[in-house]
Write a protein that holds these residues in place. Sequence first.
Motif, PDB file in Angstrom:
ATOM      1  N   ILE A 202     -38.520 -10.737  17.109  1.00  0.00           N
ATOM      2  CA  ILE A 202     -37.517  -9.754  17.527  1.00  0.00           C
ATOM      3  C   ILE A 202     -37.967  -8.355  17.118  1.00  0.00           C
ATOM      4  CG2 ILE A 202     -35.147  -8.949  17.094  1.00  0.00           C
ATOM      5  CD1 ILE A 202     -34.399 -11.969  16.789  1.00  0.00           C
ATOM      6  N   ALA A 203     -38.444  -8.228  15.883  1.00  0.00           N
ATOM      7  CA  ALA A 203     -38.865  -6.919  15.378  1.00  0.00           C
ATOM      8  C   ALA A 203     -40.066  -6.372  16.139  1.00  0.00           C
ATOM      9  CB  ALA A 203     -39.190  -7.021  13.891  1.00  0.00           C
ATOM     10  N   ARG A 204     -40.911  -7.241  16.643  1.00  0.00           N
ATOM     11  CA  ARG A 204     -42.108  -6.797  17.365  1.00  0.00           C
ATOM     12  C   ARG A 204     -41.789  -6.181  18.720  1.00  0.00           C
ATOM     13  NH1 ARG A 204     -46.610 -10.944  18.364  1.00  0.00           N
ATOM     14  NH2 ARG A 204     -47.593  -9.046  19.144  1.00  0.00           N
ATOM     15  N   VAL A 205     -40.588  -6.410  19.229  1.00  0.00           N
ATOM     16  CA  VAL A 205     -40.236  -5.891  20.551  1.00  0.00           C
ATOM     17  C   VAL A 205     -40.285  -4.368  20.534  1.00  0.00           C
ATOM     18  CG1 VAL A 205     -38.356  -5.658  22.225  1.00  0.00           C
ATOM     19  CG2 VAL A 205     -38.857  -7.889  21.193  1.00  0.00           C
ATOM     20  N   SER A 206     -41.001  -3.799  21.477  1.00  0.00           N
ATOM     21  CA  SER A 206     -41.091  -2.348  21.583  1.00  0.00           C
ATOM     22  C   SER A 206     -39.709  -1.761  21.850  1.00  0.00           C
ATOM     23  CB  SER A 206     -42.041  -1.980  22.729  1.00  0.00           C
ATOM     24  OG  SER A 206     -42.098  -0.586  22.907  1.00  0.00           O
ATOM     25  N   GLY A 207     -39.336  -0.761  21.073  1.00  0.00           N
ATOM     26  CA  GLY A 207     -38.031  -0.131  21.249  1.00  0.00           C
ATOM     27  C   GLY A 207     -36.984  -0.584  20.260  1.00  0.00           C
ATOM     28  N   ILE A 208     -37.215  -1.701  19.578  1.00  0.00           N
ATOM     29  CA  ILE A 208     -36.337  -2.097  18.474  1.00  0.00           C
ATOM     30  C   ILE A 208     -36.766  -1.306  17.242  1.00  0.00           C
ATOM     31  CG2 ILE A 208     -35.679  -3.970  16.908  1.00  0.00           C
ATOM     32  CD1 ILE A 208     -34.387  -4.204  19.651  1.00  0.00           C
ATOM     33  N   ASP A 209     -35.810  -0.633  16.603  1.00  0.00           N
ATOM     34  CA  ASP A 209     -36.124   0.220  15.462  1.00  0.00           C
ATOM     35  C   ASP A 209     -35.736  -0.401  14.122  1.00  0.00           C
ATOM     36  OD1 ASP A 209     -37.000   2.487  17.092  1.00  0.00           O
ATOM     37  OD2 ASP A 209     -34.884   2.715  17.624  1.00  0.00           O
ATOM     38  N   VAL A 210     -34.655  -1.195  14.121  1.00  0.00           N
ATOM     39  CA  VAL A 210     -34.106  -1.724  12.871  1.00  0.00           C
ATOM     40  C   VAL A 210     -33.710  -3.181  13.061  1.00  0.00           C
ATOM     41  CG1 VAL A 210     -32.285  -1.482  11.122  1.00  0.00           C
ATOM     42  CG2 VAL A 210     -33.138   0.559  12.307  1.00  0.00           C
ATOM     43  N   LEU A 211     -34.018  -4.020  12.067  1.00  0.00           N
ATOM     44  CA  LEU A 211     -33.403  -5.343  11.960  1.00  0.00           C
ATOM     45  C   LEU A 211     -32.307  -5.235  10.911  1.00  0.00           C
ATOM     46  CD1 LEU A 211     -36.186  -8.104  12.011  1.00  0.00           C
ATOM     47  CD2 LEU A 211     -35.010  -6.990  13.918  1.00  0.00           C
ATOM     48  N   TRP A 212     -31.114  -5.684  11.281  1.00  0.00           N
ATOM     49  CA  TRP A 212     -29.945  -5.539  10.411  1.00  0.00           C
ATOM     50  C   TRP A 212     -29.417  -6.926  10.069  1.00  0.00           C
ATOM     51  CZ3 TRP A 212     -24.552  -3.232  11.853  1.00  0.00           C
ATOM     52  CH2 TRP A 212     -23.967  -2.678  10.710  1.00  0.00           C
ATOM     53  N   ALA A 213     -29.628  -7.353   8.834  1.00  0.00           N
ATOM     54  CA  ALA A 213     -29.195  -8.681   8.397  1.00  0.00           C
ATOM     55  C   ALA A 213     -27.707  -8.669   8.073  1.00  0.00           C
ATOM     56  CB  ALA A 213     -29.998  -9.117   7.177  1.00  0.00           C
ATOM     57  N   SER A 214     -26.977  -9.601   8.665  1.00  0.00           N
ATOM     58  CA  SER A 214     -25.521  -9.646   8.523  1.00  0.00           C
ATOM     59  C   SER A 214     -25.116 -10.593   7.401  1.00  0.00           C
ATOM     60  CB  SER A 214     -24.885 -10.104   9.837  1.00  0.00           C
ATOM     61  OG  SER A 214     -23.498 -10.279   9.684  1.00  0.00           O
ATOM     62  N   ASN A 215     -24.654 -10.024   6.300  1.00  0.00           N
ATOM     63  CA  ASN A 215     -24.271 -10.851   5.152  1.00  0.00           C
ATOM     64  C   ASN A 215     -23.132 -11.799   5.491  1.00  0.00           C
ATOM     65  OD1 ASN A 215     -25.535  -8.269   4.220  1.00  0.00           O
ATOM     66  ND2 ASN A 215     -25.445  -9.329   2.250  1.00  0.00           N
ATOM     67  N   SER A 251     -29.031  -4.145   5.682  1.00  0.00           N
ATOM     68  CA  SER A 251     -28.079  -5.198   5.349  1.00  0.00           C
ATOM     69  C   SER A 251     -26.677  -4.675   5.604  1.00  0.00           C
ATOM     70  CB  SER A 251     -28.229  -5.596   3.876  1.00  0.00           C
ATOM     71  OG  SER A 251     -27.102  -6.323   3.420  1.00  0.00           O
ATOM     72  N   THR A 252     -25.773  -5.566   5.984  1.00  0.00           N
ATOM     73  CA  THR A 252     -24.388  -5.133   6.156  1.00  0.00           C
ATOM     74  C   THR A 252     -23.691  -4.946   4.819  1.00  0.00           C
ATOM     75  OG1 THR A 252     -23.670  -7.431   6.454  1.00  0.00           O
ATOM     76  CG2 THR A 252     -24.117  -6.155   8.450  1.00  0.00           C
ATOM     77  N   SER A 253     -24.361  -5.255   3.725  1.00  0.00           N
ATOM     78  CA  SER A 253     -23.814  -5.004   2.393  1.00  0.00           C
ATOM     79  C   SER A 253     -24.526  -3.810   1.770  1.00  0.00           C
ATOM     80  CB  SER A 253     -23.984  -6.225   1.487  1.00  0.00           C
ATOM     81  OG  SER A 253     -23.641  -5.904   0.153  1.00  0.00           O
ATOM     82  N   ALA A 254     -23.760  -2.743   1.497  1.00  0.00           N
ATOM     83  CA  ALA A 254     -24.353  -1.566   0.859  1.00  0.00           C
ATOM     84  C   ALA A 254     -24.796  -1.866  -0.566  1.00  0.00           C
ATOM     85  CB  ALA A 254     -23.360  -0.408   0.876  1.00  0.00           C
ATOM     86  N   ALA A 255     -24.363  -3.013  -1.113  1.00  0.00           N
ATOM     87  CA  ALA A 255     -24.807  -3.405  -2.453  1.00  0.00           C
ATOM     88  C   ALA A 255     -26.313  -3.641  -2.492  1.00  0.00           C
ATOM     89  CB  ALA A 255     -24.069  -4.664  -2.902  1.00  0.00           C
ATOM     90  N   TYR A 256     -26.920  -3.887  -1.325  1.00  0.00           N
ATOM     91  CA  TYR A 256     -28.364  -4.097  -1.283  1.00  0.00           C
ATOM     92  C   TYR A 256     -29.132  -2.814  -1.584  1.00  0.00           C
ATOM     93  CZ  TYR A 256     -28.469  -8.940   0.316  1.00  0.00           C
ATOM     94  OH  TYR A 256     -28.369 -10.311   0.382  1.00  0.00           O
ATOM     95  N   ALA A 257     -28.436  -1.687  -1.619  1.00  0.00           N
ATOM     96  CA  ALA A 257     -29.078  -0.422  -1.977  1.00  0.00           C
ATOM     97  C   ALA A 257     -29.044  -0.170  -3.479  1.00  0.00           C
ATOM     98  CB  ALA A 257     -28.387   0.735  -1.254  1.00  0.00           C
ATOM     99  N   ASN A 258     -28.313  -1.016  -4.207  1.00  0.00           N
ATOM    100  CA  ASN A 258     -28.123  -0.782  -5.638  1.00  0.00           C
ATOM    101  C   ASN A 258     -29.388  -1.079  -6.433  1.00  0.00           C
ATOM    102  OD1 ASN A 258     -25.489  -0.173  -5.065  1.00  0.00           O
ATOM    103  ND2 ASN A 258     -24.652  -2.125  -5.765  1.00  0.00           N
ATOM    104  N   THR A 259     -29.675  -0.193  -7.367  1.00  0.00           N
ATOM    105  CA  THR A 259     -30.760  -0.419  -8.317  1.00  0.00           C
ATOM    106  C   THR A 259     -30.145  -0.643  -9.694  1.00  0.00           C
ATOM    107  OG1 THR A 259     -30.958   1.962  -8.669  1.00  0.00           O
ATOM    108  CG2 THR A 259     -32.376   0.990  -6.988  1.00  0.00           C
ATOM    109  N   GLY A 260     -30.956  -0.721 -10.706  1.00  0.00           N
ATOM    110  CA  GLY A 260     -30.426  -0.901 -12.054  1.00  0.00           C
ATOM    111  C   GLY A 260     -30.318  -2.361 -12.432  1.00  0.00           C
ATOM    112  N   PRO A 261     -29.689  -2.640 -13.579  1.00  0.00           N
ATOM    113  CA  PRO A 261     -29.636  -4.008 -14.118  1.00  0.00           C
ATOM    114  C   PRO A 261     -29.003  -5.017 -13.170  1.00  0.00           C
ATOM    115  CG  PRO A 261     -28.928  -2.415 -15.763  1.00  0.00           C
ATOM    116  CD  PRO A 261     -29.064  -1.661 -14.481  1.00  0.00           C
ATOM    117  N   ASN A 262     -27.985  -4.588 -12.412  1.00  0.00           N
ATOM    118  CA  ASN A 262     -27.294  -5.513 -11.516  1.00  0.00           C
ATOM    119  C   ASN A 262     -27.716  -5.345 -10.061  1.00  0.00           C
ATOM    120  OD1 ASN A 262     -25.703  -6.609 -13.638  1.00  0.00           O
ATOM    121  ND2 ASN A 262     -24.370  -4.802 -13.535  1.00  0.00           N
ATOM    122  N   GLY A 263     -28.736  -4.542  -9.845  1.00  0.00           N
ATOM    123  CA  GLY A 263     -29.184  -4.287  -8.488  1.00  0.00           C
ATOM    124  C   GLY A 263     -30.308  -5.213  -8.064  1.00  0.00           C
TER     125      GLY A 263
END
Length: 287
Positions: A202-215, A251-263
């Motif tokens: 899917i990602a290899r298709v020309s014109g697809i810019d983002v793969l968005w994983a749905s939590n 990701s549909t979860s913004a928690a995937y952007a978290n860094t630190g001990p719990n990230g």
Amino acid sequence: MQGRKVALAGALATFLVLTAAWPASAQREQGWAVRESLTNPDVPLYNTAKQKLLDGGQVFTYTIARLDTEFYCEVAPHYDFIFFEMQHSKMSWAVVEAMIAACPGVGVPMVRLPDVLEGSIQKATDIGALGVIGPTINTAEQAMALADLARFPPEGRRSAGLSQAARVWRGTGQNYRQTINDNMLVVAQIETPIGVENAYHIARVSGIDVLWASNGDLGNFSGLSPTSPEWHAMFDKVKEGALRAGKFVGSTSAAYANTGPNGRPDAADWRFFYGGPSMDGFQPQRR
């Protein structure tokens, strides 16, 4: 001499094996194929969310799921993009069209489509969306239809018609027809185990810019617990497929952007999110 040739051949084979095993992100920067697809890579994009991705940033959103023109115009400048929910809301295309028209050139309006049919993609682009999100993309063929219909020829097969899109973006000082293909952000949402299995194709298709994983729906369709190794393996496969193909991953979860001990140790790899903070600390008063 023969021994040296054998040694060199062995060293080359080892190098190729090791290179193939390296993470895609270690070989080339994320989104390299998106950058290479741009017709005018030196011209800054008016789709500032896409530009931010290309500049190495993470993008977050605010969701609009009902008619509230004043509220949309209030929040749009403060978020990387506005997520118009057309898959799970009762909004009509006329409603979304009216909101985008109310404050032309403000923010980055994107639409999660109800499907990947030509009529839906045409309406979303005609009303001035700068990005489309295709739900439940399971195959490269579905991804190809999404990408092709979102862009004008020669890159795609979007039809030219009377619409407000050019009027909405004329304040950019750029010709809409000549620049929108570069500015369009096309997102394939991966929501099922089938989509995960086909993530790289899917990602290899020309014109697809983002793969968005749905939590949410990856759990819904797989029956897996978010704490299970199999769950995490699905997200790893989506990420590796996107990075290997030179696209962005989210990701549909913004928690995937978290860094630190719990990230997450790989938080920097995840770039495109549902929800999350505004760009400037703005806190909307929910209505």
